[in-house]
Write an enzyme that holds these catalytic residues in place. Structure first.
Site, PDB file in Angstrom:
ATOM      1  N   HIS A   1       0.859  -1.183   0.000  1.00  0.00           N
ATOM      2  CA  HIS A   1       0.000   0.000   0.000  1.00  0.00           C
ATOM      3  C   HIS A   1       0.893   1.230   0.000  1.00  0.00           C
ATOM      4  CE1 HIS A   1      -3.186   2.791   1.053  1.00  0.00           C
ATOM      5  NE2 HIS A   1      -4.008   1.843   0.667  1.00  0.00           N
TER       6      HIS A   1
ATOM      7  N   ASP B   1      -8.040  -5.395   0.266  1.00  0.00           N
ATOM      8  CA  ASP B   1      -8.517  -6.272  -0.805  1.00  0.00           C
ATOM      9  C   ASP B   1      -8.119  -7.725  -0.612  1.00  0.00           C
ATOM     10  OD1 ASP B   1      -9.794  -4.307  -2.309  1.00  0.00           O
ATOM     11  OD2 ASP B   1      -7.882  -3.618  -3.110  1.00  0.00           O
TER      12      ASP B   1
END
Ligand code: ACO
Length: 423
Positions: free
Chosen positions: A302, A359
């Site tokens: 991320h 996710d």
């Protein structure tokens, strides 16, 4: 006020320093080019603040996420998605009266114009629901006034929040050839959405509490994430004065990519690929580390979180809870847990501080709920909508200038035109 000094070609320039309410420091270089003729270069904007915002706070080093000051853990446990939507869009948690009014406004705008159903007939059955979603959202601008007056803007916000779930469910119904199920005003947001997705005229539909609760929480976890790719797109497109429907449609398109919201679908495809290849996790960890191999561990890494993504932790717990309560087992969940364990111990991932993002486990929960893989990113969009709207509204209230970055030109310098017969 403190300042920052930049020295360029022996000339010093002073810039004001802005400090946010959580102590984040930004150097305001608004006058940089005017004073020095130079610009900053930051491809991917990893060091660039594009705005000041009072909506979402993330501390990626410590795994903190807050909407309007409220911790994500607390909101996920105690609030409903509709309450969180109100919080994001209007700035504070609603009182009982405000919430009731907001809910009743949402239900009274959930139907689509009947003519819009004809659009669905034009899409091929193989159309990805994210493409259908962005097209249908953009088409709302042809039905509703785009006047810039407060009442019209407010009504369009409600329309969008109310209609997105109908558009999303109709996309699914179209893709499987079942009749559209119309929204019902007596159901809450999640109950209505799931009924529109899964009810058929031939039998009654019942939604289990555990699925209801988990989906509501998942929508909350997706509701905003400050200046990510799709939200920046929304602010960028909105800064030109484009209407809210066209602007949010652009956000949906940005979200569809596999490096952003499309990762939830890509994770399931990856886990299935690993299962079909004999479940050799180690091989895929090696592939992810190999710079000559385009394979990446989807659902890992991320830009902002350099610690565990707090949303991933909550979703992982939800995956266990939903599967246990529904009495399902999913071999993909076992593969995901193995991969996570190996990756978190591997130097490559440890050194780069790559952790599972939201996710990584969300697809497992959606699968357990019976949601089809190609609808996963649509669910992300449904959750993210209040965030996009809040950010768009804030940008508008700030009377933001049109977003227009500069560039460093590295192409040819001036050269004469060569006639066609001489090339
Ligand atoms: N698998 C293997 N290596 C990775 C991964 C991954 N998933 N993610 C990052 N890396 C490596 C990069 O190769 C790079 O290595 P290097 O320093 O040796 O060159 C380093 O980690 C830093 O990665 P960047 O790509 O520079 O990080 P960036 O912030 O630009 O990208 C992103 C973040 C897009 C999320 C990236 O981690 C990725 O592609 N992850 C997989 C896709 C994904 O899960 N996307 C969903 C993100 S969450 C969301 O949008 C909702």
């Amino acid at each position: 006020m403190s300042t920052a000094t930049l020295t360029l070609n022996d000339q010093a320039y002073e810039f004001p320093v802005t400090v946010g309410s959580e102590g984040e420091v930004g150097i305001d270089i608004g006058k940089l080019r005017g004073q020095s003729r130079a610009i900053t270069l930051d491809p991917g904007y990893g060091n660039t603040g594009s705005c000041e915002s009072a909506i979402t706070y993330i501390d990626g080093e410590n795994g903190i996420l807050r909407y309007r000051g409220y911790d994500i853990d607390e909101l996920a446990e105690k609030a409903s998605f509709v309450e969180v939507s109100y919080l994001l869009v209007y700035g504070d948690l609603p009182t009982r009266t405000e919430l009731d009014k907001f809910r009743s406004r949402l239900v009274s705008h959930s139907m689509l114009h009947e003519d819009m159903k004809k659009f669905y007939e034009g899409f091929p059955p193989s159309a990805h629901p994210m493409s259908v979603l962005s097209t249908m959202v953009a088409s709302l601008s042809t039905y509703y006034s785009n006047e810039d007056e407060e009442d019209a803007v407010e009504k369009n916000i409600i329309r969008l929040l109310a209609k997105l779930k109908t558009i999303a469910a109709f996309s699914y119904k179209k893709s499987i050839g079942q009749p559209f199920v119309y929204p019902r005003n007596d159901l809450d947001f999640v109950g209505d959405f799931m009924r529109m997705m899964f009810a058929v005229p031939t039998e009654p539909y019942e939604l289990s509490d555990v699925v209801h609760e988990a989906l509501d929480m998942l929508l909350i976890l997706h509701a905003d994430h400050e200046q990510n790719c799709s939200t920046s797109t929304v602010r960028m497109v909105g800064s030109s004065g484009a209407d809210i429907f066209s602007t949010v449609s652009a956000g949906v398109s940005a979200l569809s990519g596999p490096l952003h919201g499309g990762a939830n679908q890509a994770v399931i495809q990856m886990l299935k690929g690993i299962r079909d290849d004999g479940g050799d996790y180690a091989k895929y960890i090696e592939k992810a580390k190999d710079k000559s191999d385009p394979f990446r561990l989807m659902g890992f890494g991320h830009r902002v979180y350099k610690n565990f993504d707090p949303r991933a932790r909550l979703i992982k717990e939800a995956a266990d809870r939903v599967l246990a309560r529904l009495g399902h087992s999913d071999p993909l969940l076992d593969i995901a847990k193995h991969l996570e364990r190996i990756a978190l111990e591997d130097d490559y991932f440890v050194e780069r501080r790559l952790y599972p993002n939201l996710d990584f486990y969300s697809g497992i929960v959606y699968r357990a709920m019976g949601l089809p893989t190609n609808m996963f990113t649509v669910l992300f969009a449904l959750g993210r909508l209040p965030g996009w709207i809040a950010q768009w509204k804030e940008m508008r209230d700030q009377k933001s200038r049109i977003h227009r970055p500069r560039q460093i030109y590295v192409g040819h310098t001036a050269r004469p035109y060569v006639p066609l017969h001489e090339r």
